[in-house]
Design a protein around this motif. Structure first.
Motif, PDB file in Angstrom:
ATOM      1  N   UNK A   1      -7.237 -26.290  47.013  1.00  0.00           N
ATOM      2  CA  UNK A   1      -7.985 -25.889  48.207  1.00  0.00           C
ATOM      3  C   UNK A   1      -8.543 -25.223  48.194  1.00  0.00           C
ATOM      4  N   UNK A   2      -9.273 -25.120  49.793  1.00  0.00           N
ATOM      5  CA  UNK A   2     -10.858 -24.158  50.315  1.00  0.00           C
ATOM      6  C   UNK A   2     -10.093 -24.088  51.658  1.00  0.00           C
ATOM      7  N   UNK A   3     -10.267 -22.460  52.405  1.00  0.00           N
ATOM      8  CA  UNK A   3     -10.324 -22.513  53.513  1.00  0.00           C
ATOM      9  C   UNK A   3     -11.214 -22.778  54.364  1.00  0.00           C
ATOM     10  N   UNK A   4     -10.526 -23.667  55.051  1.00  0.00           N
ATOM     11  CA  UNK A   4     -10.677 -24.541  55.882  1.00  0.00           C
ATOM     12  C   UNK A   4     -10.969 -26.590  55.925  1.00  0.00           C
ATOM     13  N   UNK A   5     -10.526 -26.935  55.238  1.00  0.00           N
ATOM     14  CA  UNK A   5      -9.877 -27.939  54.557  1.00  0.00           C
ATOM     15  C   UNK A   5      -8.650 -28.599  54.720  1.00  0.00           C
ATOM     16  N   UNK A   6      -8.758 -29.651  55.289  1.00  0.00           N
ATOM     17  CA  UNK A   6      -7.475 -30.093  55.850  1.00  0.00           C
ATOM     18  C   UNK A   6      -7.069 -30.192  54.258  1.00  0.00           C
TER      19      UNK A   6
ATOM     20  N   UNK B   1       1.094 -35.803  57.138  1.00  0.00           N
ATOM     21  CA  UNK B   1       0.019 -35.692  58.151  1.00  0.00           C
ATOM     22  C   UNK B   1      -0.989 -34.144  57.187  1.00  0.00           C
ATOM     23  N   UNK B   2      -1.492 -33.915  58.147  1.00  0.00           N
ATOM     24  CA  UNK B   2      -2.609 -33.110  57.799  1.00  0.00           C
ATOM     25  C   UNK B   2      -2.746 -31.114  58.084  1.00  0.00           C
ATOM     26  N   UNK B   3      -2.569 -31.058  57.039  1.00  0.00           N
ATOM     27  CA  UNK B   3      -2.577 -29.627  57.353  1.00  0.00           C
ATOM     28  C   UNK B   3      -4.079 -28.675  57.088  1.00  0.00           C
ATOM     29  N   UNK B   4      -4.829 -27.909  57.902  1.00  0.00           N
ATOM     30  CA  UNK B   4      -5.626 -27.285  57.849  1.00  0.00           C
ATOM     31  C   UNK B   4      -5.600 -25.875  56.931  1.00  0.00           C
ATOM     32  N   UNK B   5      -6.260 -25.970  55.650  1.00  0.00           N
ATOM     33  CA  UNK B   5      -6.172 -24.585  54.867  1.00  0.00           C
ATOM     34  C   UNK B   5      -6.432 -23.317  55.288  1.00  0.00           C
TER      35      UNK B   5
ATOM     36  N   UNK C   1      -4.349 -24.958  42.271  1.00  0.00           N
ATOM     37  CA  UNK C   1      -3.527 -25.959  42.084  1.00  0.00           C
ATOM     38  C   UNK C   1      -2.426 -25.699  42.282  1.00  0.00           C
ATOM     39  N   UNK C   2      -1.476 -25.925  42.065  1.00  0.00           N
ATOM     40  CA  UNK C   2       0.086 -25.983  41.788  1.00  0.00           C
ATOM     41  C   UNK C   2       0.579 -25.053  42.630  1.00  0.00           C
ATOM     42  N   UNK C   3      -0.613 -23.937  43.684  1.00  0.00           N
ATOM     43  CA  UNK C   3       0.727 -22.934  44.788  1.00  0.00           C
ATOM     44  C   UNK C   3       0.787 -23.490  45.769  1.00  0.00           C
ATOM     45  N   UNK C   4       1.528 -22.947  46.801  1.00  0.00           N
ATOM     46  CA  UNK C   4       2.358 -23.087  47.711  1.00  0.00           C
ATOM     47  C   UNK C   4       1.369 -22.548  49.047  1.00  0.00           C
ATOM     48  N   UNK C   5       1.587 -23.974  49.137  1.00  0.00           N
ATOM     49  CA  UNK C   5       1.318 -23.338  51.411  1.00  0.00           C
ATOM     50  C   UNK C   5       2.427 -23.643  52.146  1.00  0.00           C
TER      51      UNK C   5
ATOM     52  N   UNK D   1      -1.510 -21.337  55.246  1.00  0.00           N
ATOM     53  CA  UNK D   1      -1.662 -19.995  54.399  1.00  0.00           C
ATOM     54  C   UNK D   1      -0.957 -20.080  53.138  1.00  0.00           C
ATOM     55  N   UNK D   2      -1.719 -19.606  52.667  1.00  0.00           N
ATOM     56  CA  UNK D   2      -0.877 -19.399  51.007  1.00  0.00           C
ATOM     57  C   UNK D   2      -0.019 -18.951  50.818  1.00  0.00           C
TER      58      UNK D   2
END
Lengths: 96, 384
Positions: free
Chosen positions: A20-25, A34-38, A44-48, A77-78
């Motif tokens: 995922x990229x910054x600013x992307x839901x 639900x949705x969460x904005x990064x 890939x495979x990392x946690x938020x 956040x990552x």
């Protein structure tokens, strides 16, 4: 939209099933919908973080403790070695 | 669902899923001869080792017992031991003969390398020709001892390949077979959950003590274990702490009760799920599992670790779609559909069980065909 899976209702992290990229839901799946904005790019495979977390707070995945927050972290956040630390087998903490 | 496989019955009632002659080094200085003989004679595998010469006391006994365990493995039809001198070679031979399988010996002293290779090649040839008379017959799942292991783990491991291996492991136990999970350091942070599954207090205490001793070792050395556990490639794959890694790794064991705790390379004396106290690194751990009699090992991987056991064929199971593209040559069983398409762990577990029966019946694996196989017996004390 990148998918982020939540494995247990008690978890405060989700695992990204797509990069995922910054600013992307991202779409939360599994035990939370639900949705969460990064707030950052996340591989890939990392946690938020899915719930604002204070320093020292327990980090929970699979409904189990996987460590503690080494600083305050906001939802989106990552979360990785830069803001989670293990509480186990820490010989370095024994040094006088 | 097929619940039998075609295996090789052995003299002692065990069943092999392969029918190799093992050329086994009794110590490190024999490895070049071992490799040459195994390369020359069809149907042979080389089982090499490091050290032994200079080891003493309990550590030497451990080294002999581990090498003998590899020779006793039911996948081995016959053994050719390559030694430096007679007494140490005989010590290993004695521990293998109890199985009833043929055990031959050759020595580097006093005639040297060329004579040893010549004699060993002749002996291995006769053993290999005789071994080829064995025929596969239908055998029950209850004759299988399966090792479950993981390496090159990432966050997909705990979500896909390890739970699928666990489902397969449950089916093996339900069929009356035996499963061994190991990698002591990779239980740190999940041991409380696994301990609850112990069949009795004695098993529980033995398991918890093994994990506590491992954690205390890290603490007593004053090191920050986070530098190595999770490893750098684990971290690149998203695993953050040893606790997180352990919770995902434990899924390989399925849901059966824990009935026994084994020392490094120790063979289980009963059926069901066991824990073996052994180092987590792949080659060392696969060696320990094979020495304990596992005929097959199942290896969950995320970011990818290609190595397989020399003695116990190693099924590489992966659920990371990226690794399946970049390391396709090294993966035997694809479970990426779990995270990509919502495939069910239970369904893939049943498919993996079916594949396990195929592999036990002779279907070959990437690490066998490409010969990506290695042996490493651990050493726990300094040599003389």
């Amino acid at each position: 939209m990148p998918r982020a899976i939540v494995l247990n209702p008690a978890d405060n992290v989700a695992t990204l099933l797509d990069a995922g990229q910054a600013g992307e839901a991202c779409a939360l799946e599994g035990e939370r919908q639900g949705r969460l904005v990064l707030l950052q790019d996340v591989p890939f495979g990392h946690k938020i973080c899915i719930a604002d977390t204070v320093e020292g707070e327990t980090i929970v995945k699979y409904g189990q403790v996987i460590g503690r927050a080494s600083c305050a972290v906001r939802a989106g956040e990552h979360m990785h070695v830069h803001n989670i630390e293990s509480a186990r087998a820490r010989g370095d903490l024994q040094k006088g | 669902m097929t619940t039998t496989f075609l295996g090789y019955p052995r003299e002692n009632g065990a069943v092999g899923v392969r029918n190799w002659v093992a050329v086994v080094s009794v110590m490190d200085n024999c490895n070049p001869v071992t490799r040459t003989i195994a390369r020359t004679v069809g149907g042979c595998i080389p089982v090499t080792t490091l050290f032994v010469r200079g080891q003493f006391g309990a550590d030497l006994d451990f080294a002999f017992e581990s090498l003998a365990g590899l020779g006793r493995n039911p996948n081995i039809a016959a053994v050719l031991l390559v030694g430096l001198e007679e007494s140490s070679t005989e010590e290993v031979a004695r521990r293998i003969r109890s199985t009833g399988k043929p055990v031959e010996r050759v020595h580097l002293q006093p005639d040297g390398t060329v004579a040893c290779i010549a004699e060993g090649t002749r002996k291995a040839t006769r053993l290999s020709l005789a071994a080829s008379n064995a025929r596969r017959v239908p055998c029950p799942v209850s004759s299988l001892v399966i090792g479950v292991e993981c390496g090159g783990s990432d966050t997909t491991s705990g979500l896909s390949c390890n739970p699928v291996i666990g489902r397969m492991a449950d089916m093996v136990v339900a069929g009356g077979g035996t499963v061994i999970i190991s990698e002591t350091s990779e239980f740190i942070g999940a041991e409380h959950l696994f301990a609850e599954r112990a069949a009795d207090g004695r098993v529980r205490e033995a398991f918890v003590t093994a994990v506590r001793n491992m954690e205390n070792l890290a603490i007593s050395r004053g090191v920050d274990m986070r530098e190595d556990q999770p490893s750098p490639d684990n971290k690149r794959g998203g695993l953050t702490t040893v606790e997180e890694k352990a919770l995902g790794a434990m899924a390989k064991a399925g849901t059966s009760p824990l009935v026994g705790v084994l020392r490094y390379g120790e063979a289980p004396q009963k059926k069901g799920l066991h824990f073996m106290d052994a180092p987590a690194a792949a080659v060392e751990n696969l060696t320990a599992l094979a020495a304990g009699g596992c005929q097959l090992t199942f290896f969950g991987t995320g970011v990818g670790n290609p190595i397989g056991s020399m003695v116990a064929p190693t099924v590489k199971v992966c659920g990371n779609v990226n690794t399946l593209h970049t390391m396709a040559d090294n993966i035997d069983f694809d479970v990426s559909g779990i995270l990509q398409n919502g495939d069910k762990i239970a369904d893939l577990g049943e498919q993996l069980f079916g594949y396990a029966m195929d592999v036990a019946s002779g279907t070959r694996l990437t690490s066998e065909v490409l010969d990506i196989r290695e042996t490493a017996v651990s050493r726990f004390a300094l040599s003389l």
